[in-house]
Scaffold this motif. Structure first.
Motif, PDB file in Angstrom:
ATOM      1  N   ILE A 102       0.812  -1.229   0.000  1.00 14.76           N
ATOM      2  CA  ILE A 102       0.000   0.000   0.000  1.00 14.76           C
ATOM      3  C   ILE A 102       0.848   1.283   0.000  1.00 14.76           C
ATOM      4  CG2 ILE A 102      -2.114  -0.968   0.989  1.00 14.76           C
ATOM      5  CD1 ILE A 102      -0.005   1.003   3.274  1.00 14.76           C
ATOM      6  N   VAL A 103       2.147   1.142   0.014  1.00 16.87           N
ATOM      7  CA  VAL A 103       2.975   2.345   0.191  1.00 16.87           C
ATOM      8  C   VAL A 103       2.603   3.434  -0.823  1.00 16.87           C
ATOM      9  CG1 VAL A 103       5.318   3.301   0.206  1.00 16.87           C
ATOM     10  CG2 VAL A 103       4.887   1.053   1.193  1.00 16.87           C
ATOM     11  N   LEU A 104       2.556   3.089  -2.083  1.00 22.13           N
ATOM     12  CA  LEU A 104       2.341   4.123  -3.098  1.00 22.13           C
ATOM     13  C   LEU A 104       0.954   4.742  -2.987  1.00 22.13           C
ATOM     14  CD1 LEU A 104       4.181   2.535  -6.135  1.00 22.13           C
ATOM     15  CD2 LEU A 104       4.959   4.327  -4.576  1.00 22.13           C
ATOM     16  N   LYS A 105      -0.043   3.878  -2.812  1.00 27.80           N
ATOM     17  CA  LYS A 105      -1.417   4.388  -2.695  1.00 27.80           C
ATOM     18  C   LYS A 105      -1.544   5.287  -1.465  1.00 27.80           C
ATOM     19  CE  LYS A 105      -3.981   0.852  -5.059  1.00 27.80           C
ATOM     20  NZ  LYS A 105      -4.547  -0.437  -4.947  1.00 27.80           N
ATOM     21  N   GLU A 106      -0.910   4.859  -0.402  1.00 27.50           N
ATOM     22  CA  GLU A 106      -1.017   5.612   0.849  1.00 27.50           C
ATOM     23  C   GLU A 106      -0.362   6.986   0.704  1.00 27.50           C
ATOM     24  OE1 GLU A 106      -2.870   4.686   3.314  1.00 27.50           O
ATOM     25  OE2 GLU A 106      -2.301   6.407   4.542  1.00 27.50           O
ATOM     26  N   VAL A 107       0.769   7.005   0.013  1.00 23.58           N
ATOM     27  CA  VAL A 107       1.446   8.285  -0.190  1.00 23.58           C
ATOM     28  C   VAL A 107       0.514   9.240  -0.953  1.00 23.58           C
ATOM     29  CG1 VAL A 107       3.368   9.413  -1.397  1.00 23.58           C
ATOM     30  CG2 VAL A 107       3.779   7.383  -0.010  1.00 23.58           C
TER      31      VAL A 107
END
Ligand code: F6R
Length: 627
Positions: A543-548
């Motif tokens: 989820i790192v990219l979506k969360e960013v």
């Protein structure tokens, strides 16, 4: 004891809905001054939540002496200093008002004739009894308890046991009662229905209490008084009878708590102490359950068939305990591919839950006394489901409603806000998930062993967070003046934040919402302004990219973002944040553990810096026995 011949059975429908409340009860008879013991024990019971306190002391050949007041145990202590109270047998009580307001008069004990009573529970037919015994003009308080004292007095013709049995056959509701009869000044009687009572011997006499926390200073061996049984406590003898007068041998349990665990040991608040105790509590919970590098519930007496034969799992719990179930659900579903529901115990009945003989119902509870969880279990029993409890308090009511129990070894949790109980509940779910995965073949031996190795790293990773708590304190200082706050994350991070957010609101009174980051745009982002700080949690690779992106969305609306991020992913996020804190690297599935510690510390420091009573937040009680 003679057979009473009184049919008490028909009065009690054990399957009906029950309500009771959270009062604390203590009783002592022995060779020490009872006043000191009662005051000390009531202090230990303060954590349950209360608004009045009182005690009654037997004085041979004189009326029982009663001292009580609205307020704290310290107020009662002061009253005791200004009154002469000598005696070695007595009872004490902390009251959490439900029936009649908070007043000196409504505080327990209540006396009628020669009988003095303390009570935890609710007497449902108190008005019927008031009419039947013409008590309207005689009662001094508005409590149902005074009615019980009056009914006992009505039935008392010299034999305490008979008076109790006759009274119990008339009252409807939930109760644990501690009773003094003036003619028996060295004896305390107790009887209960649903509401718990434990009893024990100590070096100097006999004790009874509403929960073991009050006893751990005096003894390690205790028993839970069976429902609808009468205990007779004398300095050297405790006898238990059923309502027909037949003596019953109590089943003693050994407590693994020691008194130092119920003391602050230099910490300003129990919450801080309990946060700090987590690495040790996790070790204690997992280490006895590792055999040949694999999870094992052999010592708990839990057969593997419990896990292999269940087709569905349903977790029932409240509050923090329910949040541990959400993490358990993610683990079990991803590791074993079996459906798991997590239902708020208070909503369970109203959701028409689909459960049957193939369902494993897992009840999670620190206290083991939460009435909603208990009710959900009773419902599950009727449906034929198998029932497993994850509980912290030995011998508590929920453990007796389940066929199997996994105890968390968190030790006594005194702060109202749950911390170490939560993370040990999580530890239990990691063990269950791994055992199930191994048994069902979704994990081979190597994978299960590797999972267990990672689990054993949790205490050290928690310690890494605790060692850097000054950085977390710095974050907390910037949140102290917030009125509203959001916590955002996805997947396991979202489950972790639901708990982090509950912690913050209950101890700091800041309105805090945990939100699934992807859901923000569907309405809630309208609330984001420069006045609403946002805590973002990023610990899962997927989820790192979506969360960013979601973090940038709230930043674009002026929000100050406080980032908690797994160290490994920190370098991939180069944006500017109000503050950030890196969480020590573990496998993603385990990041809940260090992240939870960081969130607990935020809540703690905000509450501390606001000058609040961290351990006893307003309106809350530790043991929630009201539906
Ligand atoms: C919050 C908290 C509560 C409890 C809930 C269930 O910090 O402690 O939400 O988790 O009241 O209590 P137990 O676990 O005793 O069933």
């Amino acid at each position: 004891m003679e057979n009473t011949g009184i049919n008490t059975k028909f009065r009690f429908d054990h399957n009906r809905k029950v309500r009771n409340f959270m009062c604390g009860i203590i009783g002592y008879t022995g060779n020490k001054q009872v006043k000191d013991i009662v005051l000390d024990a009531l202090t230990l019971l303060e954590y349950r939540g209360y608004d009045s306190a009182g005690m009654a002391v037997s004085v041979p050949e004189k009326p029982t002496k009663i001292i009580k007041c609205a307020g704290r145990v310290t107020d009662l202590r002061k009253l005791c200093e200004s009154n002469e109270i000598e005696g070695t047998c007595g009872i004490g009580h902390t009251r959490w008002a439900t029936h009649g307001g908070v007043s000196d008069e409504n505080a327990h004990p209540h006396k009628s004739g020669k009988i003095t009573v303390i009570h935890n529970g609710i007497i449902e037919n108190y008005s019927e009894l008031t009419r039947k015994y013409d008590l309207q003009d005689k009662l001094r308080s508005q409590t149902d308890t005074e009615v019980v004292a009056a009914v006992l007095a009505h039935h008392f013709t010299g034999d305490p046991f008979m008076a109790i049995v006759k009274t119990v056959s008339e009252i409807k509701g939930t109760f644990s009662l501690g009773i003094l009869f003036e003619d028996n000044p060295d004896t305390i009687y107790a009887v209960r229905n649903v509401s718990p009572i434990v009893a024990a011997f100590c070096d100097t006499g006999a004790l009874l209490a509403s929960d073991v926390t009050a006893l751990c200073k005096y003894t390690k061996e205790y028993f839970v008084l069976p429902e609808l049984h009468v205990a007779e406590l004398k300095p050297h003898k405790i006898t238990v009878y059923d309502l027909n007068g037949k003596e019953v041998a109590p089943e003693y349990i050994t407590m693994d708590w020691d008194v130092t665990q119920s003391e602050k040991n230099g910490y300003p608040f129990f919450m801080e102490k309990e946060i700090m105790e987590q690495p040790e509590a996790i070790r204690k919970t997992i280490m006895p359950r590792i055999r040949n590098n694999l999870p094992s519930f052999e010592a708990d007496g839990i057969p593997d068939s419990l896990f292999t034969e269940s087709k569905r799992i349903c977790v029932v719990a409240c509050g923090t305990a329910m949040h541990s179930g959400l993490v358990g659900k993610s683990l079990i579903q991803s590791m074993i591919n079996i459906h798991v529901d997590v239902v708020l115990a208070s909503e369970f009945m109203y959701t028409n839950p689909v459960i049957d003989e193939d369902t494993l119902v897992i009840a999670v509870s620190q206290s083991g006394e939460t009435i909603d969880t208990l009710e959900a279990l009773k419902f599950a029993r009727k449906k034929g489901a198998k029932r497993l409890a994850i509980v912290n308090v030995k011998g508590s009511t929920i453990t007796r409603e389940c066929e199997q129990v996994i105890y968390t070894y968190a030790g006594p949790e005194i702060a109202v806000a749950s911390t170490k109980a939560y993370t040990t509940q999580l530890a239990a779910f990691y063990l269950i998930a791994c055992r199930m995965a191994y048994l069902k073949g979704t994990f081979d031996e190597e994978k299960a062993e590797s999972f267990m190795r990672e689990l054993q790293k949790v205490p050290a990773m928690m310690e890494k967070v605790l060692d850097r708590r000054d950085i977390i304190h710095k974050i907390a200082r910037k949140l102290v003046n917030a009125r509203d706050l959001f916590m955002i994350g996805r997947g396991l991070d979202y489950s972790t934040l639901l708990e982090g957010s509950l912690k913050l609101k209950e101890v700091s009174y800041i309105h805090s919402e945990a939100y699934a980051s992807g859901e923000l745009k569907h309405g809630t982002i309208a609330l984001i302004t420069e006045e609403t700080p946002v805590i973002a949690l990023v610990t899962q690779a997927c989820i790192v990219l979506k969360e960013v992106s979601n973090i940038r969305e709230v930043q674009a609306r002026g929000a100050r973002v406080f980032l908690l991020i797994k160290e490994e992913y920190a370098s991939s996020v180069t944006d500017k944040f109000e503050e950030s804190f890196t969480l020590p690297d573990m496998e993603d599935d385990f990041m809940v553990m260090p992240a939870s510690v960081a969130l607990q510390l935020i809540a703690y420091y905000v509450s501390l810096d606001k000058g609040l009573d961290v351990d006893k937040p307003r309106n809350l009680a530790k043991v929630v026995t009201v539906e």
